[in-house]
Design a protein around this motif. Sequence first.
Motif, PDB file in Angstrom:
ATOM      1  N   UNK A  15       3.751   2.586  -3.618  1.00 39.11           N
ATOM      2  CA  UNK A  15       3.777   4.008  -4.050  1.00 39.11           C
ATOM      3  C   UNK A  15       4.573   4.855  -3.054  1.00 39.11           C
ATOM      4  N   UNK A  16       4.338   4.627  -1.768  1.00 38.59           N
ATOM      5  CA  UNK A  16       5.073   5.387  -0.748  1.00 38.59           C
ATOM      6  C   UNK A  16       6.557   5.041  -0.790  1.00 38.59           C
ATOM      7  N   UNK A  17       6.863   3.805  -1.170  1.00 39.40           N
ATOM      8  CA  UNK A  17       8.263   3.402  -1.315  1.00 39.40           C
ATOM      9  C   UNK A  17       8.959   4.199  -2.413  1.00 39.40           C
ATOM     10  N   UNK A  18       8.279   4.382  -3.549  1.00 39.01           N
ATOM     11  CA  UNK A  18       8.872   5.185  -4.638  1.00 39.01           C
ATOM     12  C   UNK A  18       9.064   6.635  -4.202  1.00 39.01           C
ATOM     13  N   UNK A  19       8.072   7.171  -3.482  1.00 33.02           N
ATOM     14  CA  UNK A  19       8.188   8.569  -3.024  1.00 33.02           C
ATOM     15  C   UNK A  19       9.398   8.766  -2.126  1.00 33.02           C
ATOM     16  N   UNK A  20       9.685   7.746  -1.325  1.00 37.23           N
ATOM     17  CA  UNK A  20      10.778   7.862  -0.341  1.00 37.23           C
ATOM     18  C   UNK A  20      12.144   8.017  -1.010  1.00 37.23           C
ATOM     19  N   UNK A  21      12.229   7.684  -2.309  1.00 39.15           N
ATOM     20  CA  UNK A  21      13.507   7.879  -3.024  1.00 39.15           C
ATOM     21  C   UNK A  21      13.797   9.350  -3.262  1.00 39.15           C
ATOM     22  N   UNK A  22      12.735  10.181  -3.262  1.00 40.88           N
ATOM     23  CA  UNK A  22      12.907  11.595  -3.612  1.00 40.88           C
ATOM     24  C   UNK A  22      12.501  12.561  -2.511  1.00 40.88           C
ATOM     25  N   UNK A  23      11.792  12.074  -1.512  1.00 46.46           N
ATOM     26  CA  UNK A  23      11.227  12.978  -0.498  1.00 46.46           C
ATOM     27  C   UNK A  23      11.398  12.376   0.898  1.00 46.46           C
ATOM     28  N   UNK A  24      11.177  13.253   1.881  1.00 48.91           N
ATOM     29  CA  UNK A  24      11.122  12.782   3.273  1.00 48.91           C
ATOM     30  C   UNK A  24       9.697  12.322   3.513  1.00 48.91           C
ATOM     31  N   UNK A  25       9.499  11.036   3.723  1.00 42.34           N
ATOM     32  CA  UNK A  25       8.138  10.506   3.794  1.00 42.34           C
ATOM     33  C   UNK A  25       7.827   9.943   5.185  1.00 42.34           C
ATOM     34  N   UNK A  26       6.717  10.427   5.741  1.00 48.87           N
ATOM     35  CA  UNK A  26       6.192   9.884   6.988  1.00 48.87           C
ATOM     36  C   UNK A  26       4.991   9.034   6.624  1.00 48.87           C
ATOM     37  N   UNK A  27       4.916   7.807   7.149  1.00 47.79           N
ATOM     38  CA  UNK A  27       3.812   6.924   6.771  1.00 47.79           C
ATOM     39  C   UNK A  27       2.916   6.634   7.965  1.00 47.79           C
ATOM     40  N   UNK A  28       1.620   6.551   7.668  1.00 41.95           N
ATOM     41  CA  UNK A  28       0.649   6.120   8.680  1.00 41.95           C
ATOM     42  C   UNK A  28      -0.259   5.083   8.057  1.00 41.95           C
ATOM     43  N   UNK A  29      -0.503   4.026   8.808  1.00 44.82           N
ATOM     44  CA  UNK A  29      -1.442   3.003   8.349  1.00 44.82           C
ATOM     45  C   UNK A  29      -2.304   2.574   9.518  1.00 44.82           C
ATOM     46  N   UNK A  30      -3.589   2.281   9.222  1.00 45.26           N
ATOM     47  CA  UNK A  30      -4.509   1.881  10.299  1.00 45.26           C
ATOM     48  C   UNK A  30      -3.915   0.718  11.096  1.00 45.26           C
ATOM     49  N   UNK A  31      -3.380  -0.272  10.398  1.00 43.69           N
ATOM     50  CA  UNK A  31      -2.684  -1.363  11.073  1.00 43.69           C
ATOM     51  C   UNK A  31      -1.214  -0.957  11.177  1.00 43.69           C
ATOM     52  N   UNK A  32      -0.805  -0.633  12.391  1.00 46.32           N
ATOM     53  CA  UNK A  32       0.498   0.024  12.580  1.00 46.32           C
ATOM     54  C   UNK A  32       1.687  -0.838  12.147  1.00 46.32           C
ATOM     55  N   UNK A  33       1.559  -2.168  12.248  1.00 44.88           N
ATOM     56  CA  UNK A  33       2.707  -3.033  11.895  1.00 44.88           C
ATOM     57  C   UNK A  33       3.125  -2.825  10.439  1.00 44.88           C
ATOM     58  N   UNK A  34       2.153  -2.516   9.584  1.00 44.42           N
ATOM     59  CA  UNK A  34       2.486  -2.317   8.158  1.00 44.42           C
ATOM     60  C   UNK A  34       3.374  -1.079   8.007  1.00 44.42           C
ATOM     61  N   UNK A  35       3.064  -0.036   8.771  1.00 39.93           N
ATOM     62  CA  UNK A  35       3.880   1.186   8.712  1.00 39.93           C
ATOM     63  C   UNK A  35       5.282   0.908   9.272  1.00 39.93           C
ATOM     64  N   UNK A  36       5.326   0.099  10.296  1.00 40.23           N
ATOM     65  CA  UNK A  36       6.618  -0.307  10.890  1.00 40.23           C
ATOM     66  C   UNK A  36       7.475  -1.014   9.838  1.00 40.23           C
ATOM     67  N   UNK A  37       6.833  -1.951   9.124  1.00 41.95           N
ATOM     68  CA  UNK A  37       7.536  -2.722   8.083  1.00 41.95           C
ATOM     69  C   UNK A  37       7.999  -1.795   6.966  1.00 41.95           C
ATOM     70  N   UNK A  38       7.139  -0.840   6.599  1.00 43.47           N
ATOM     71  CA  UNK A  38       7.489   0.095   5.524  1.00 43.47           C
ATOM     72  C   UNK A  38       8.698   0.925   5.921  1.00 43.47           C
ATOM     73  N   UNK A  39       8.696   1.388   7.171  1.00 49.01           N
ATOM     74  CA  UNK A  39       9.810   2.227   7.649  1.00 49.01           C
ATOM     75  C   UNK A  39      11.122   1.458   7.571  1.00 49.01           C
ATOM     76  N   UNK A  40      11.095   0.175   7.942  1.00 48.56           N
ATOM     77  CA  UNK A  40      12.369  -0.553   7.898  1.00 48.56           C
ATOM     78  C   UNK A  40      12.740  -0.938   6.476  1.00 48.56           C
ATOM     79  N   UNK A  41      11.743  -1.128   5.590  1.00 41.66           N
ATOM     80  CA  UNK A  41      12.062  -1.508   4.204  1.00 41.66           C
ATOM     81  C   UNK A  41      12.531  -0.316   3.366  1.00 41.66           C
TER      82      UNK A  41
END
Length: 289
Positions: A15-41
Amino acid sequence: MNIAFIGLGAMGYPMAGHLARHHQVTVWNRTAETAERHASEYGTTRAGSLADCATAECIITIVPTSREVDEIVDQLIDKARPGTLWIDATSGDPIASRATAARLRARNIAFVDAPVTGGTPGAKAGTLTVMIGGAKEDALRARAICESFGKKIVHVGEVGAGHAIKAVNNAMMAANMLVAAEGLLSLKKLGFDMSTAFEVLNAGSGRSNVTENLLPSRIVGGEWPLTFKLSLLDKDVRIAASVAHSQHLAAPMLALTSQLFTAALRNLGDGADYIEAAKFVAGLNNENW
Ligand code: NDP
């Protein structure tokens, strides 16, 4: 728009991936590596800390239950800006969400509950159904944002209404699952080929999403992937039963479904997928699929 997205689980990640197509999205996840992966993807920005999410114009949460949402609210409420819109896409509890909305409203932060249905395939495809509970003007603001990951978006009522209808939807699916498993198990014991049973049932009036889409690949195909935790569906059915109770309604089917799902969860454990409730039904009879 500047959006902070909190909770990159099975649903939140795409869902956050779809949002990133239209908005500036900052992500936070309890397990930080997932947010890291999301940022690079997806080219999102990984928040250094949860507090970094407080300054966004819109904060979206999708975590297991309203309890985790409230813990996040506790941490952000004093730092968030007046005028912020909080969209809670968690399948939460309507009573809890009304209390959360009141707390946020006192700080001039608008809250809508906006749970989703469509599962992980719908989240990946960006075709979720979103049911929004909240004031009309807040729901309108939320709709524009949810369009990034939703296909059907309905304003269903005041705060809590989204969570209430989402719980009822899932409880109906859960009840279908139990009765379908009992019926199919009976047919199996009678010697029916399961493909034949599905072919006939799905051309008949007993068919449902459970018989058409969920059970065949498990029972015939033998694949039991984890897509939606049984513990989360157990929570949804419990909420639906408590919604009926809060309206002083006798709802024995919801109560029984809730009891059986809790028993299934205790039997199968936290790691089980929701469709494994069918294995629980077989296990009650010392059978398997
Ligand atoms: P997951 O278990 O896959 O993800 C849960 C997310 O919440 C993860 O990001 C997890 O972080 C985070 N989280 C868990 N506990 C905490 C906590 N204490 N504080 C902060 N973050 C926390 O769940 P789903 O994505 O499947 O479900 C999320 C919501 O969406 C639930 O309410 C569910 O009922 C609903 N839903 C699920 C559907 C599905 O098919 N899966 C369909 C429709 C709705 P971490 O990565 O660290 O574990």
